[in-house]
Design a protein around this motif. Structure first.
Motif, PDB file in Angstrom:
ATOM      1  N   PRO A   1       0.816  -1.220   0.000  1.00  0.00           N
ATOM      2  CA  PRO A   1       0.000   0.000   0.000  1.00  0.00           C
ATOM      3  C   PRO A   1       0.848   1.268   0.000  1.00  0.00           C
ATOM      4  O   PRO A   1       1.983   1.292   0.498  1.00  0.00           O
ATOM      5  CB  PRO A   1      -0.809  -0.103   1.298  1.00  0.00           C
ATOM      6  N   GLU A   2       0.266   2.329  -0.547  1.00  0.00           N
ATOM      7  CA  GLU A   2       0.843   3.665  -0.493  1.00  0.00           C
ATOM      8  C   GLU A   2      -0.218   4.598   0.098  1.00  0.00           C
ATOM      9  O   GLU A   2      -1.301   4.720  -0.464  1.00  0.00           O
ATOM     10  CB  GLU A   2       1.250   4.151  -1.889  1.00  0.00           C
ATOM     11  N   MET A   3       0.103   5.236   1.208  1.00  0.00           N
ATOM     12  CA  MET A   3      -0.865   6.062   1.917  1.00  0.00           C
ATOM     13  C   MET A   3      -0.542   7.543   1.756  1.00  0.00           C
ATOM     14  O   MET A   3       0.543   7.997   2.132  1.00  0.00           O
ATOM     15  CB  MET A   3      -0.876   5.708   3.409  1.00  0.00           C
ATOM     16  N   GLU A   4      -1.488   8.299   1.192  1.00  0.00           N
ATOM     17  CA  GLU A   4      -1.348   9.748   1.072  1.00  0.00           C
ATOM     18  C   GLU A   4      -2.179  10.430   2.166  1.00  0.00           C
ATOM     19  O   GLU A   4      -3.233   9.919   2.559  1.00  0.00           O
ATOM     20  CB  GLU A   4      -1.808  10.217  -0.309  1.00  0.00           C
ATOM     21  N   PHE A   5      -1.705  11.584   2.620  1.00  0.00           N
ATOM     22  CA  PHE A   5      -2.426  12.321   3.656  1.00  0.00           C
ATOM     23  C   PHE A   5      -1.922  13.764   3.671  1.00  0.00           C
ATOM     24  O   PHE A   5      -0.873  14.086   3.100  1.00  0.00           O
ATOM     25  CB  PHE A   5      -2.219  11.674   5.033  1.00  0.00           C
ATOM     26  N   TYR A   6      -2.682  14.628   4.321  1.00  0.00           N
ATOM     27  CA  TYR A   6      -2.300  16.032   4.471  1.00  0.00           C
ATOM     28  C   TYR A   6      -1.971  16.337   5.929  1.00  0.00           C
ATOM     29  O   TYR A   6      -2.615  15.819   6.851  1.00  0.00           O
ATOM     30  CB  TYR A   6      -3.452  16.956   4.059  1.00  0.00           C
ATOM     31  N   LEU A   7      -0.990  17.198   6.116  1.00  0.00           N
ATOM     32  CA  LEU A   7      -0.791  17.868   7.382  1.00  0.00           C
ATOM     33  C   LEU A   7      -1.455  19.236   7.281  1.00  0.00           C
ATOM     34  O   LEU A   7      -1.319  19.923   6.256  1.00  0.00           O
ATOM     35  CB  LEU A   7       0.701  18.037   7.691  1.00  0.00           C
ATOM     36  N   THR A   8      -2.188  19.618   8.315  1.00  0.00           N
ATOM     37  CA  THR A   8      -2.883  20.905   8.299  1.00  0.00           C
ATOM     38  C   THR A   8      -2.736  21.583   9.654  1.00  0.00           C
ATOM     39  O   THR A   8      -2.323  20.966  10.642  1.00  0.00           O
ATOM     40  CB  THR A   8      -4.392  20.734   8.004  1.00  0.00           C
ATOM     41  N   GLN A   9      -3.094  22.863   9.686  1.00  0.00           N
ATOM     42  CA  GLN A   9      -3.200  23.532  10.972  1.00  0.00           C
ATOM     43  C   GLN A   9      -4.334  22.900  11.771  1.00  0.00           C
ATOM     44  O   GLN A   9      -5.327  22.443  11.206  1.00  0.00           O
ATOM     45  CB  GLN A   9      -3.497  25.018  10.774  1.00  0.00           C
ATOM     46  N   ARG A  10      -4.179  22.875  13.084  1.00  0.00           N
ATOM     47  CA  ARG A  10      -5.261  22.405  13.926  1.00  0.00           C
ATOM     48  C   ARG A  10      -6.381  23.444  13.932  1.00  0.00           C
ATOM     49  O   ARG A  10      -6.122  24.652  13.974  1.00  0.00           O
ATOM     50  CB  ARG A  10      -4.761  22.147  15.343  1.00  0.00           C
TER      51      ARG A  10
ATOM     52  N   ASP B   1       6.170  -1.799   8.750  1.00  0.00           N
ATOM     53  CA  ASP B   1       7.190  -1.982   7.715  1.00  0.00           C
ATOM     54  C   ASP B   1       7.148  -0.832   6.711  1.00  0.00           C
ATOM     55  O   ASP B   1       6.805  -1.010   5.543  1.00  0.00           O
ATOM     56  CB  ASP B   1       6.957  -3.319   7.011  1.00  0.00           C
ATOM     57  N   LEU B   2       7.513   0.364   7.170  1.00  0.00           N
ATOM     58  CA  LEU B   2       7.505   1.531   6.298  1.00  0.00           C
ATOM     59  C   LEU B   2       8.702   1.502   5.348  1.00  0.00           C
ATOM     60  O   LEU B   2       9.757   0.972   5.664  1.00  0.00           O
ATOM     61  CB  LEU B   2       7.541   2.817   7.114  1.00  0.00           C
ATOM     62  N   ASP B   3       8.497   2.125   4.193  1.00  0.00           N
ATOM     63  CA  ASP B   3       9.557   2.183   3.194  1.00  0.00           C
ATOM     64  C   ASP B   3       9.923   3.637   2.926  1.00  0.00           C
ATOM     65  O   ASP B   3      10.847   4.178   3.524  1.00  0.00           O
ATOM     66  CB  ASP B   3       9.099   1.465   1.926  1.00  0.00           C
TER      67      ASP B   3
ATOM     68  N   ASN C   1       4.992   4.958   1.902  1.00  0.00           N
ATOM     69  CA  ASN C   1       4.860   3.663   1.237  1.00  0.00           C
ATOM     70  C   ASN C   1       5.236   2.544   2.206  1.00  0.00           C
ATOM     71  O   ASN C   1       6.172   2.675   2.996  1.00  0.00           O
ATOM     72  CB  ASN C   1       5.773   3.588   0.009  1.00  0.00           C
ATOM     73  N   PHE C   2       4.501   1.443   2.114  1.00  0.00           N
ATOM     74  CA  PHE C   2       4.793   0.254   2.902  1.00  0.00           C
ATOM     75  C   PHE C   2       5.498  -0.780   2.020  1.00  0.00           C
ATOM     76  O   PHE C   2       5.206  -0.885   0.822  1.00  0.00           O
ATOM     77  CB  PHE C   2       3.502  -0.365   3.452  1.00  0.00           C
ATOM     78  N   ARG C   3       6.370  -1.557   2.610  1.00  0.00           N
ATOM     79  CA  ARG C   3       7.001  -2.653   1.878  1.00  0.00           C
ATOM     80  C   ARG C   3       5.968  -3.742   1.596  1.00  0.00           C
ATOM     81  O   ARG C   3       5.029  -3.930   2.351  1.00  0.00           O
ATOM     82  CB  ARG C   3       8.174  -3.238   2.680  1.00  0.00           C
TER      83      ARG C   3
END
Length: 453
Positions: free
Chosen positions: A140-149, A199-201, A215-217
């Motif tokens: 799997p490949e995980m996308e996400f945003y960092l934002t202000q609280r 198992d992060l890549d 990304n995960f291995r």
């Protein structure tokens, strides 16, 4: 517990000095629900009991209509039995007290797996592969945003301030410096994930401002679904520690790219360990093409498992850099099904349709199920797309959550494999959520309709 018999789970908890255990199951949305127990009580009880109804709870905490509720569940609102999986135990490094999270499997009073459980759904699909002598491999490949609280949900999300003291501007895809803006946060993320055995890549800065991808291995499908569940929580905790927020919404910011959960999937022969997608000469096999054909044939019928919310479908709007069809192509990111360049034993297909907001158990189960049915039924794929595929309309997907739910509800194939109870329950939960969503008046309506109509 017989003290003369060593319990691996008890030994693990003792070795880490764990004093509290979070016993959790995943609901249909992917929310962890369960109980927190002192370690001694957890070991003595060998599991927990939860009401079956937690599996029909919506993301807002509501429940489906009574007619559906009592058709799917015992009217007495009985408990299900939840048993810990010794292979799904994770330390929680951010906790004040030494704490572990243990993922549980769910069973009815007769010992049968609960059909509504997302983890059981994935296990059911994996059993289909095992019966053929196959084992899926996913990455799997995980996308996400960092934002202000922000405590006010009526306000748009804002770009957070990094180490430089300035919020990011413009598109910074693959920028090392833009990713380095949040080095202290990601140092904690990697330390915590290492402590948990995740198992992060690779860490990548994506197209949007403060949009990242982890990304995960490649590995076992069930294990990686567990890891994604733990990772999403870990990422949120690390963000809060550094006074920002992390969101896995599919489309959190207007006019910015959406966030996906891309799934690379392949299949190996259990006995030989070799890919069934490649011939000894290194050429693609018929099974590989049929796997793609199954994805094309059945993804439109399981789309709500990839795009579970109204917000999910905002990813599929034109010019959003997300695929809007189930076309396929080699080294082509403009189609829903991409075949990356690789050596023969790593031949795989990347399903680019699931959103980051999807339940990982259900998204992986659905993606693997589509490919499985294609191989079993001998589905031939369309011709691969050369060049830009966004505008291709022959293999378009449902455009709204309502249309997608109707398609899934009417699918005889999905009902046959995943069960009437699961399909009816999942559709009912998502319809209840959508009814709740439609009650909220948006800023667009106030802006353009208030003084104009």
């Amino acid at each position: 517990m017989d003290s003369s018999v060593k319990d691996p789970l008890a030994e693990w908890l003792k070795s880490y000095g764990i004093t509290e255990v979070e016993c959790v199951v995943s609901d249909l949305t992917g929310i962890a629900r369960g109980k927190i127990l002192p370690t001694n009580k957890f070991l003595n009880e060998h599991g927990m009991r939860l009401p079956e109804s937690v599996l029909l709870q919506t993301v807002t905490g509501d429940y489906v209509d009574d007619d559906i509720y009592y058709n799917l569940l015992d009217p007495a609102d009985i408990d299900m039995t939840c048993r810990p999986d010794p292979q799904a135990v994770y330390v929680l490094p951010w906790a004040i007290e030494p704490t572990a999270m243990v993922i549980h499997d769910t069973f009815d009073r007769y010992g049968n797996p609960i059909e509504l459980s997302p983890r059981n759904v994935l296990k059911k699909v994996l059993e289909l592969y095992a019966a053929q002598g196959w084992r899926p491999v996913v990455a799997p490949e995980m996308e996400f945003y960092l934002t202000q609280r922000c405590a006010d949900p009526d306000l748009p999300l804002q770009v957070p301030t990094g180490r430089s003291g300035r919020p990011e501007s413009g598109r910074q895809s693959f920028s090392i410096e833009a990713a380095n803006e949040f080095d202290p946060l990601f140092e904690d993320v990697y330390d915590w994930c290492e402590a948990q055995g995740l198992d992060l890549d690779t860490l990548i800065h994506e197209d949007g401002p403060a949009q990242m991808e982890i990304n995960f291995r490649h590995g076992d499908a069930l294990d990686l679904a567990d890891q994604i569940t733990v990772f999403k929580r870990t990422m949120r905790e690390a963000a809060l520690k550094h006074d920002v927020a992390a969101t896995f919404m599919a489309k959190p910011i207007t006019d910015e790219p959406g966030s996906a959960m891309h799934l690379h999937q392949s299949v190996v022969d259990i006995k030989t360990g070799l890919s069934i997608f490649s011939t000894p000469e290194g050429e693609p096999t018929k099974l590989f093409l049929q796997h793609i054909g199954g994805l094309q044939r059945y993804i439109p019928e399981v789309l709500p498992l990839f795009a579970p919310n109204a917000n999910s479908f905002r990813r599929f709007l034109p010019d959003t850099s997300a695929p809007v069809n189930v076309e396929w192509g080699e080294e082509n990111r403009t189609v829903g099904l991409r075949v990356p360049a690789s050596d023969a034993q790593a031949r795989r297909v990347e399903n680019r349709l699931p959103g980051a907001d999807a339940n990982p158990y259900l998204a992986i189960a659905a993606s693997l199920l589509c490919g499985y049915m294609g191989m079993i039924e001998g589905c031939d794929p369309s011709a691969p797309v050369q060049g830009r595929g966004y505008e291709r309309r022959n293999l378009r997907l449902p455009l709204t959550i309502e249309d997608a739910l109707e398609r899934m509800e009417a699918s005889a194939a999905v009902r046959r494999v995943l069960g009437d109870k699961f399909v009816q329950g999942y559709v009912a939960v998502k319809r209840a959520e959508h009814e709740n969503y439609k009650r909220v008046i948006s800023s667009w309506e106030r802006q353009f309709l208030m003084m104009s109509v």
